[in-house]
Design an enzyme around this catalytic site. Sequence first.
Site, short mmCIF file in Angstrom:
data_model
loop_
_atom_site.label_atom_id
_atom_site.label_comp_id
_atom_site.label_asym_id
_atom_site.label_seq_id
_atom_site.Cartn_x
_atom_site.Cartn_y
_atom_site.Cartn_z
N HIS A 67 0.84 5.30 1.18
CA HIS A 67 0.17 6.32 1.98
C HIS A 67 0.19 7.65 1.22
O HIS A 67 1.23 8.07 0.71
CB HIS A 67 0.94 6.58 3.29
CG HIS A 67 0.95 5.46 4.26
ND1 HIS A 67 0.15 5.43 5.38
CD2 HIS A 67 1.69 4.32 4.31
CE1 HIS A 67 0.39 4.33 6.08
NE2 HIS A 67 1.33 3.63 5.44
N HIS A 84 0.84 -1.21 0.00
CA HIS A 84 0.00 0.00 0.00
C HIS A 84 0.87 1.24 0.00
O HIS A 84 2.01 1.22 0.47
CB HIS A 84 -0.94 0.02 1.20
CG HIS A 84 -0.25 -0.08 2.53
ND1 HIS A 84 0.17 -1.27 3.07
CD2 HIS A 84 0.12 0.87 3.41
CE1 HIS A 84 0.75 -1.06 4.24
NE2 HIS A 84 0.74 0.25 4.46
P1 5GP Z 1 1.86 0.63 7.44
O1 5GP Z 1 2.36 0.93 8.82
O2 5GP Z 1 1.76 -0.87 7.20
O3 5GP Z 1 2.60 1.34 6.35
O4 5GP Z 1 0.39 1.23 7.38
C1 5GP Z 1 -0.74 0.52 7.71
C2 5GP Z 1 -1.83 1.54 7.92
O5 5GP Z 1 -3.06 0.85 7.90
C3 5GP Z 1 -1.76 2.29 9.25
O6 5GP Z 1 -1.59 3.67 9.00
C4 5GP Z 1 -3.09 1.96 9.94
O7 5GP Z 1 -3.66 3.08 10.58
C5 5GP Z 1 -3.94 1.49 8.80
N1 5GP Z 1 -4.93 0.49 9.15
C6 5GP Z 1 -4.73 -0.63 9.90
N2 5GP Z 1 -5.88 -1.33 10.01
C7 5GP Z 1 -6.81 -0.63 9.31
C8 5GP Z 1 -8.20 -0.86 9.06
O8 5GP Z 1 -8.81 -1.84 9.50
N3 5GP Z 1 -8.84 0.07 8.31
C9 5GP Z 1 -8.20 1.17 7.80
N4 5GP Z 1 -8.92 2.01 7.06
N5 5GP Z 1 -6.90 1.41 8.02
C10 5GP Z 1 -6.21 0.53 8.77
#
Ligand code: 5GP
Length: 131
Positions: free
Chosen positions: A99, A97
């Site tokens: 951001h 993903h």
């Molecule tokens: P990472 O740290 O893997 O780059 O980002 C994962 C992101 O997913 C985090 O910013 C977190 O807030 C978001 N996230 C985790 N679980 C969920 C969810 O169930 N729904 C949504 N919309 N975002 C989520």
Amino acid sequence: MCIFCSIVEGGIPSKKVYEDDDVLAILDISQTTEGHTLVMPKKHYDNFLAMPKDEFANLMAVTQTLAEKITGNLNASGCNILINTNAVAGQSVMHAHVHIIPRYSDNDTVSFTFSENIFDLDEVLKKINRD
Ligand code: 5GP
Ligand code: ZN
């Protein structure tokens, strides 16, 4: 089970910003800033390095379009585009993903700190380019 696969399949609700056959964009539940959005391939890949190049290129093209729309319509002054890759880099959901983090002149509490360290740059280049 992968949380983002569940979101793609509709098993977990989300606030959809954009959807097509290959890509889903949703509001991040954490809203680091207003409009913080996650853009993901519908197909599961553990991280962006695992994606075929054409699918990643398409993901980034969608990200560019959405970044323009989100910053424009939310009156943001800019944005950060962030891809965390593996736990050491802060990746907490192991489904690729991107951001989109809109940035605002006021009430913006985000900070990225790039600490400075000294490395021999020629040695670094040699290591990067070794076979
Ligand atoms: P990472 O740290 O893997 O780059 O980002 C994962 C992101 O997913 C985090 O910013 C977190 O807030 C978001 N996230 C985790 N679980 C969920 C969810 O169930 N729904 C949504 N919309 N975002 C989520
Ligand atoms: Zn997944």
